[in-house]
Scaffold this active site. Sequence first.
Site, PDB file in Angstrom:
ATOM      1  N   HIS A 342       4.048  -2.981  32.768  1.00  0.00           N
ATOM      2  CA  HIS A 342       4.223  -4.394  33.092  1.00  0.00           C
ATOM      3  C   HIS A 342       2.885  -4.976  33.534  1.00  0.00           C
ATOM      4  O   HIS A 342       2.183  -4.371  34.347  1.00  0.00           O
ATOM      5  CB  HIS A 342       5.260  -4.544  34.216  1.00  0.00           C
ATOM      6  CG  HIS A 342       5.436  -5.958  34.684  1.00  0.00           C
ATOM      7  ND1 HIS A 342       5.203  -6.354  35.974  1.00  0.00           N
ATOM      8  CD2 HIS A 342       5.812  -7.067  34.013  1.00  0.00           C
ATOM      9  CE1 HIS A 342       5.435  -7.651  36.080  1.00  0.00           C
ATOM     10  NE2 HIS A 342       5.803  -8.103  34.908  1.00  0.00           N
ATOM     11  N   SER A 343       2.503  -6.121  32.963  1.00  0.00           N
ATOM     12  CA  SER A 343       1.302  -6.849  33.386  1.00  0.00           C
ATOM     13  C   SER A 343       0.056  -5.955  33.262  1.00  0.00           C
ATOM     14  O   SER A 343      -0.202  -5.405  32.197  1.00  0.00           O
ATOM     15  CB  SER A 343       1.525  -7.342  34.819  1.00  0.00           C
ATOM     16  OG  SER A 343       0.513  -8.212  35.222  1.00  0.00           O
ATOM     17  N   LEU A 344      -0.697  -5.775  34.350  1.00  0.00           N
ATOM     18  CA  LEU A 344      -1.911  -4.949  34.301  1.00  0.00           C
ATOM     19  C   LEU A 344      -1.592  -3.503  33.924  1.00  0.00           C
ATOM     20  O   LEU A 344      -2.411  -2.826  33.294  1.00  0.00           O
ATOM     21  CB  LEU A 344      -2.628  -5.001  35.659  1.00  0.00           C
ATOM     22  CG  LEU A 344      -3.953  -4.241  35.773  1.00  0.00           C
ATOM     23  CD1 LEU A 344      -5.010  -4.838  34.859  1.00  0.00           C
ATOM     24  CD2 LEU A 344      -4.450  -4.212  37.208  1.00  0.00           C
ATOM     25  N   SER A 346       0.313  -2.488  31.630  1.00  0.00           N
ATOM     26  CA  SER A 346       0.294  -2.338  30.167  1.00  0.00           C
ATOM     27  C   SER A 346      -1.136  -2.190  29.656  1.00  0.00           C
ATOM     28  O   SER A 346      -1.393  -1.453  28.704  1.00  0.00           O
ATOM     29  CB  SER A 346       0.974  -3.540  29.501  1.00  0.00           C
ATOM     30  OG  SER A 346       0.244  -4.723  29.769  1.00  0.00           O
TER      31      SER A 346
END
Length: 695
Positions: A342-344, A346
Amino acid sequence: PVPMAGREQPPEQPPVAVAAPPGPAEPRYEPVAPHWFYRKAAEPRERWVPFSGQDSARLEEAHGAGRVGGAVVVPTSGGRYDVHLKQRQRVAVYWEEEVSEVRRCTWFYKGDKDNKYIPYSETFSEELEEAYMIAVTLDEWKKKLESPSREIIILHNPKLMVHYHPVATSDDWGSTPTEQGRPRTVKRGVENIAVEIPSGEPLQIDHLVFVVHGIGPACDIRFRSIVQCVNDFRNVSLSMLQAHFKKAQEQQQIGRVEFLPVNWHSSLHSTGVDVDLERITLPSINRLRHFINDTILDVFFYNSSTYCQTIVDTVASEMNRLYQLFLQRNPHFKGGVSIAGHSLGSLILFDLLTNQKAAPEEDEQSREGSRTASSNTGIEELKEILKKLELSEYCDVFEKEKMDREALFLCTEENLKEVGIPLGPRMKILNYISSKKERQVSPGHSGQAGPDGTSDSRDCQYRDIGLGQVSANYPQLIYKPTIFFAFGSPIGMFLTVRGVKRINPNYSLPTCKGFFNIFHPFDPVAYRIEPMIVPDVEFEPMLLPHHKGRKRMHLELKEGLTRMSVDLKNNLLGSLRVAWQSFTRAPLPAVEAGSTDVEAEEAEDSVEKQTDVKPEEPPPAAKEEASPINVGRLNGGNRIDYVLQEKPIESFNEYLFALQGHLCYWESEDTVLLVLKEIYQTQGVTLDQPLPGSQ
């Protein structure tokens, strides 16, 4: 008549005499059925949660067998928690969590603050049960018991049992129980209290997914940890399996997918960097500054070579540790492993995956395959170059020499002279080669395709420096992920900022063949990937089908209104165009009237064509289905970008729901269903009913 009455009386009396005794004369006592509960740790109020039916039965069985002696450990909650029976403790297996108390519960009382029932201690429950057994057997009620904390419990009758809570200033000369505070209800047995007992999880695990969080310690709008958010994701997956994979479950083809959280934030912030930051942080707007230090700075830490190394080491070693521990606890597991970020998180996973080394034999096979594919495309590209230079007549010469585009770029003037290319065409070809080489040598672009789809001297799978990644020693994973899922991911933005304008369509992650970029339309952190592979074509991301099998009503309405407005606009423009043409056309002699009619008819025809064609243009998703777009090998030739459908309330104000859009994935049924669909598709298991619009 008298004797007749005498004869009729004897048959009536025996039934009365027989029916009377079985009533209240023989009260039956049945032992209470226990159910196991655990206390929610780190909560201000005392809150007890029941184990699932199967876990409780397993604990009860072990409790019966464990009286012989020895430490007994029972795995519960799908193997994620161990219960140490002797110590009455519930311990997390895969992550750090406060140990919770476990209790074998039979008697409960209603709490003060809310209507939740709280179990009595096991020893006092045994006293209550003994008193209840005596009361039922002897039919003697109004029994009074005193709890360890000197509280009074009165058993009035089987249906009414009351707990009197003493007032704060009570003494031995205090008032009678009825005056000692508000009475609380007492219940015997879990079946008599309003509590939902979980049904439990399938024992068979088909696939394992590691989930990596983004910036900060909190992962959603309620400031919950990654463990709690992944618990939600797992629970949604269980309900989606029951709703959409019922046939496969009934036929025992599938069990469930296990999701395990991977936490790197605590390791990063335990390096002592927080103390250093504290020294230099200004005292004003204290809370905001601490929030920034704890969350947003994670992005800057990742772009620092020192802390980037800490982060990638933590993520890789934690995933390897979890995988080995999982295999130890599930020795019969034969399924695959996928990863989600999720977010960073990924971006961290993407950088890790681009730096994995494929097995030599696989590498050779992929190279062989890409060689064959590239040689065919290379010949076609050579023909295109010659066509562009207006030298198509020399195609046969190059084909005879088995030359492709790559070979052309290695040619010198001598080589071209040898194959019989005249001076003029030779100069044109050499000029073209030198101009292209100049463009490709520009710094920071190694590994990406050139302007006309050509690739640089370095291939994409060796682009760790070319991608502009922070210089770090990227560790290797001990397994090959099946699919990589990115939720609300900034990968596209980071690649662009690092100087990558285009991803080579032939590039795929060395050890992972699947890649899905899933985002909410209002997520401010999410960026697309596909336009970096196919920059020349504008196309929409794939619309994620709603889990109930249709498009959300407000989206259908919006689409319908858009189509209607296009129809009206086209018809209106068409009418105005015809009117303007007839108005501005100069009056012609009578002889040319026929041709004028023809022109007018042609104009009308063209307008009709425009008005006919445009309204019937299908929506973006339908267009994609009609003519599939080649988005390269990053997801095995399949689409990469998937957009969620916003909820009706979210469509009122995009800005208001932007933050919610970035944190919505944990409880999104549509996201979970896509993850399950793609995972089970690799095992040949499909949805009960294919969802409309799904690939």
